[in-house]
Design a protein around this motif. Structure first.
Motif: not given
Length: 142
Positions: A62-70, A72-79, A99-100, A107-111
């Motif tokens: 749940h935490w991971g989904k919230a982190k991914i969904g929330g 910012a677009a400026s936050l990189s996939d690596e971060a 989480l993938a 829309g974060r295919r790289g992540l």
């Protein structure tokens, strides 16, 4: 139980439960209520305190989904991966693939691809790789 009740009664959480109400709801329902309030850290600590390992996995997901969904677009996939991976790796039974799927949905295919690299269970990894159009990687999966 007293420590759990005191923790959820804290003003920042505001879940006023009596011992009788806690007993009627059960610890799993209390943890789910905390998740609905996005009190992930408290939910995780409650799971550890009460020995609820399966619920701890649900909290991490749940935490991971919230982190991914929330994020910012400026936050990189690596971060994002750097924030997610240690918690997933430290929680027995946690699935990188779940989480993938969330990363792919937003829309974060790289992540999603990076998370799938860390997934050990091929039965979870292959369907998502196929969904992403990565047939070669899916066929190469052990």
């Amino acid at each position: 139980v007293a420590r759990a009740l005191n923790a959820v009664r804290a003003p920042e959480v505001g879940l006023l439960l009596t011992r009788l109400q806690y007993g009627a709801l059960g610890p799993e329902r209390v943890v789910r209520t905390l998740l609905a309030r996005h009190a992930h850290l408290l939910a995780a600590r409650l799971c550890e305190l009460l020995g609820l390992s399966e619920m701890k996995v649900a909290v991490v997901h749940h935490w991971g989904k919230a982190k991914i969904g929330g994020a910012a677009a400026s936050l990189s996939d690596e971060a994002l991966l750097a924030a997610l991976a240690p918690k997933l790796d430290a929680t027995a039974g946690a699935s990188h693939a779940r989480l993938a799927a969330e990363a792919l949905a937003v829309g974060r295919r790289g992540l999603a691809a990076r998370l799938l690299e860390k997934e050990e269970d091929a039965t979870r990894r292959v369907p998502l790789l196929l969904q992403m159009g990565e047939e070669r990687l899916a066929l190469a999966a052990p």
